[in-house]
Write a protein that holds these residues in place. Structure first.
Motif, PDB file in Angstrom:
ATOM      1  N   ARG A   1       0.196   2.683   8.090  1.00 56.79           N
ATOM      2  CA  ARG A   1      -1.090   2.357   7.467  1.00 56.79           C
ATOM      3  C   ARG A   1      -1.431   3.464   6.470  1.00 56.79           C
ATOM      4  N   VAL A   2      -1.633   3.096   5.216  1.00 63.49           N
ATOM      5  CA  VAL A   2      -1.948   4.048   4.162  1.00 63.49           C
ATOM      6  C   VAL A   2      -3.333   3.735   3.627  1.00 63.49           C
ATOM      7  N   GLU A   3      -4.196   4.724   3.583  1.00 64.76           N
ATOM      8  CA  GLU A   3      -5.530   4.537   3.026  1.00 64.76           C
ATOM      9  C   GLU A   3      -5.509   4.941   1.561  1.00 64.76           C
ATOM     10  N   LEU A   4      -5.664   3.983   0.682  1.00 63.25           N
ATOM     11  CA  LEU A   4      -5.648   4.239  -0.753  1.00 63.25           C
ATOM     12  C   LEU A   4      -7.022   4.709  -1.211  1.00 63.25           C
TER      13      LEU A   4
ATOM     14  N   GLU B   1      -5.779   9.284  -7.001  1.00 70.14           N
ATOM     15  CA  GLU B   1      -4.670   9.676  -6.154  1.00 70.14           C
ATOM     16  C   GLU B   1      -4.787   8.976  -4.818  1.00 70.14           C
ATOM     17  N   ALA B   2      -3.682   8.564  -4.279  1.00 69.24           N
ATOM     18  CA  ALA B   2      -3.673   7.900  -2.983  1.00 69.24           C
ATOM     19  C   ALA B   2      -3.626   8.934  -1.879  1.00 69.24           C
ATOM     20  N   ALA B   3      -4.118   8.563  -0.715  1.00 65.19           N
ATOM     21  CA  ALA B   3      -3.994   9.434   0.443  1.00 65.19           C
ATOM     22  C   ALA B   3      -2.527   9.624   0.769  1.00 65.19           C
ATOM     23  N   PRO B   4      -2.160  10.775   1.372  1.00 65.87           N
ATOM     24  CA  PRO B   4      -0.746  11.027   1.683  1.00 65.87           C
ATOM     25  C   PRO B   4      -0.186   9.917   2.544  1.00 65.87           C
TER      26      PRO B   4
ATOM     27  N   ALA C   1       0.832  -1.209   0.000  1.00 65.34           N
ATOM     28  CA  ALA C   1       0.000   0.000   0.000  1.00 65.34           C
ATOM     29  C   ALA C   1       0.865   1.257   0.000  1.00 65.34           C
ATOM     30  N   VAL C   2       1.954   1.224   0.755  1.00 69.88           N
ATOM     31  CA  VAL C   2       2.889   2.358   0.748  1.00 69.88           C
ATOM     32  C   VAL C   2       3.409   2.602  -0.664  1.00 69.88           C
ATOM     33  N   ALA C   3       3.828   1.523  -1.344  1.00 67.27           N
ATOM     34  CA  ALA C   3       4.345   1.658  -2.703  1.00 67.27           C
ATOM     35  C   ALA C   3       3.271   2.164  -3.660  1.00 67.27           C
TER      36      ALA C   3
END
Length: 356
Positions: A318-321, A348-351, A295-297
């Motif tokens: 934790r990244v929310e896409l 666009e992904a969340a920061p 998810a980070v990538a």
């Protein structure tokens, strides 16, 4: 010259020493020696029981932590990769159980695992170097953008595989070049990849799973064999770098020594700057961290995660896409109605937090 009297004296001395030992052991020293030996035996038994207790406590701690991680995996991973697709790539020496663990956690995070592609030993076999050089030149015509003129054979192969697994056309299907590349790589005279599970589509990201920790070389190891192993490891580093250069990618492997894939990636400045890594493959921590690192990538972030050398953090953030934009049939694109200049839509992904 040694005569009979010398031998006789020597024998008498030996028997006298034995006699004195027997007399002393059965007499004044008996209790002392017995008490000393008994005490040592008792100490050894106590140490054994203490060590056994420590081992049982450690095993219980490990079991409890593993159980906790397994039962909390649903909370940690839920929705982390919803609506995302992943293809798994392996190299020779990768353990099937490790791959299965990674695939299970990717699916648990909501990802669709499209397939599994295994790089074969022909990828680095020095015996077919001439073939590989010629074949790499043939692949260049299907790679867009083409690599620089100084790109090595393994880099070209890595880019070809990355495009084959991730390039899509406007309809979301593989581009013609991507389909051709996968066919060439898997059906060459000496196939460079085998389709463990043929991909059912093009992936949003790839996950490269490497072998467990390598055994240290023997002191009398053949230098040629050592050099050959180093060359193979270097080619796998180039593969990891190529995958990350084309689409979001994560490399999962060992980092216990310089002979391990993740350690080698982290030690290479160019690769370390491009590749997101997770160490300790085979451990539950690596399997759980892989979806989070993916998810980070996918969000455009980067990091090195785990507990061994070169790691930025133990656990990926934790990244929310953002979910993909799906336009209803017959309606204008949402952002076109909102007045964007070119009327195109994007996702666009969340920061992402700084992994460091």
């Amino acid at each position: 010259m040694i005569d009979f009297r010398y031998h006789l004296v020597s024998l008498i001395a030996v028997f006298l020493a034995l006699a004195v030992g027997i007399v002393l052991g059965a007499g004044p020293l008996r209790d002392t020696i017995g008490d000393t030996l008994t005490g040592q035996v008792q100490d050894l038994r106590a140490d054994r029981e203490r060590l056994r207790g420590d081992l049982e406590a450690s095993e219980a701690d490990v079991t409890e932590r593993t159980t906790y991680l397994e039962q909390s995996a649903g909370v940690l991973l839920e929705g982390a990769l919803t609506d995302q697709s992943v293809t798994v790539v392996t190299v020779p020496g990768t353990a099937a159980d490790d791959v299965e663990a990674v695939r299970d956690r990717l699916a648990q995070a909501g990802a669709e695992v499209l397939g599994e592609v295994a790089v074969t030993e022909a990828w680095t076999d020095p015996a077919n170097l001439t073939f590989r050089q010629t074949f790499a030149g043939q692949l260049l015509g299907y790679i867009d953008p083409a690599p620089g003129g100084d790109a090595g054979v393994e880099t070209i192969f890595g880019l070809a595989l990355a495009h084959a697994l991730t390039d899509t056309g406007e309809d979301g299907a593989p581009t013609e070049d991507a389909a051709t590349l996968l066919d060439l790589l898997s059906s060459a005279e000496a196939p460079l990849v085998s389709l463990t599970t043929a991909p059912t589509g093009q992936a949003d990201a790839t996950v490269l799973v490497g072998p467990p920790a390598a055994a240290p070389p023997a002191p009398d190891a053949d230098p040629e064999e050592t050099d050959a192993a180093a060359a193979v490891l270097g080619s796998h580093v180039r593969l990891a770098q190529a995958l990350s250069g084309v689409a979001p990618a994560v490399t999962v492997g060992a980092a216990a020594s310089d002979l391990d894939l993740v350690a080698a990636v982290r030690a290479d400045d160019a690769a370390a700057a491009a590749v997101t890594t997770v160490d300790s493959v085979g451990e539950i921590t690596a399997a759980l961290s892989t979806p989070l690192a993916t998810a980070v990538a996918l969000s455009g972030g980067h990091g090195h995660f785990g507990f061994l050398g070169g790691a930025d953090a133990a656990v990926p953030p934790r990244v929310e896409l953002a979910p993909p934009v799906v336009e209803p049939e017959g309606e204008a694109p949402a952002d076109a109605e909102a007045g964007t200049e070119d009327g195109t839509a994007g996702t666009e992904a969340a920061p992402v937090q700084d992994a460091a």
